[in-house]
Design an enzyme around this catalytic site. Structure first.
Site, short mmCIF file in Angstrom:
data_model
loop_
_atom_site.label_atom_id
_atom_site.label_comp_id
_atom_site.label_asym_id
_atom_site.label_seq_id
_atom_site.Cartn_x
_atom_site.Cartn_y
_atom_site.Cartn_z
N SER A 127 0.83 -1.20 0.00
CA SER A 127 0.00 0.00 0.00
C SER A 127 0.88 1.26 0.00
CB SER A 127 -0.96 -0.04 1.19
OG SER A 127 -1.96 0.93 1.08
N ASP A 181 -9.70 -4.66 -4.85
CA ASP A 181 -9.21 -3.65 -3.91
C ASP A 181 -10.10 -2.42 -3.95
OD1 ASP A 181 -7.72 -1.78 -2.41
OD2 ASP A 181 -5.83 -2.70 -3.02
N HIS A 213 -7.92 -5.35 -0.44
CA HIS A 213 -6.74 -4.60 -0.01
C HIS A 213 -6.02 -5.38 1.10
CE1 HIS A 213 -4.24 -1.06 -0.12
NE2 HIS A 213 -4.33 -0.90 1.19
#
Length: 233
Positions: A127, A181, A213
């Site tokens: 991320s 995601d 995610h």
């Protein structure tokens, strides 16, 4: 909706030391892995250490980002590699504090290079950590073994090619992104890949159809296969 790893709800945002899994036997290479927004190095350390059991000569390093206010999360103070205002207009982001945290990551690589050559060091992240691994990794002045970016985005994508160093312009990049995601949309992972692939013929993007995610065993297995292949070159 607050954007940070669910692990952050249970923590008090106190800064932690860098976590290290020392190699067994000869030290053949290092994986430095950067966590996402609101998480800590602890969030990934156990999983990476478990996978490393098959290849104990790899050193695992999981640092924790500094604590700073994050505009996207209403100014809440949390661990972050840079500020974010939105994830819907990356071209308008200024990524405040990214120069400061880039130096932190660069210094960490330099410290590791006292143990193994930089071409035996892989820089990875998830991320916001993936944003940093691509951003710092491609700019680092000495050749790295590889770069890993999971569920990430690319800061300053519109001018990034001009920022990349000659040493790492074609460093192998393994990027992966979940097609489901809903935090960092797949389109931002694809934008990062398309931007980097213009100058890096060794950039790869793998997508996972049911992944949100987060990570999966299949993804992490692919990460370690990549890390091993690059360290062994």
């Amino acid at each position: 909706l607050l954007f940070f790893n669910s692990l952050a709800f249970a923590m008090n945002f106190q800064s932690e030391s860098t976590l290290v899994a020392a190699p067994t036997g000869d030290h053949t290479g290092t994986l430095i892995f950067l966590h996402g927004l609101g998480d800590t190095g602890t969030g990934w350390f156990s999983q990476l250490r478990e996978l490393r059991k098959e290849n104990p000569t790899i050193r695992i390093v999981c640092p924790t980002a500094p604590i700073m206010p994050v505009t996207l999360n209403r100014g809440m103070h949390m661990t972050a590699w840079h500020d974010l205002k939105t994830l819907h207009a990356l071209s308008e982001e200024t990524f405040d504090k990214i120069d400061h945290t880039s130096k932190i990551v660069q210094d960490l690589i330099a410290e590791e290079s006292k143990l193994v050559p930089t071409n035996k060091i892989v820089l990875g992240g998830f991320s916001q950590g993936a944003a940093m691994s691509m951003y710092v990794g491609h700019q680092y002045p000495e050749k790295l073994a590889g770069i890993v970016a999971l569920s990430g985005y690319l800061p300053f994508h519109d001018k990034f090619e001009s920022l990349a160093s000659e040493a790492n312009k074609e460093t192998h990049l393994f990027a992966a992104h979940g097609e489901m995601d809903q935090v960092v949309a797949l389109k931002y992972g694809k934008l990062a890949h398309e931007t980097i692939a213009k100058f890096n013929k060794n950039a790869v993007l793998k997508t996972y159809p049911q992944l949100q995610h987060s990570s999966s065993f299949a993804e992490m297995r692919a990460v370690f296969d990549f890390v091993l292949s690059q360290i062994r070159q």
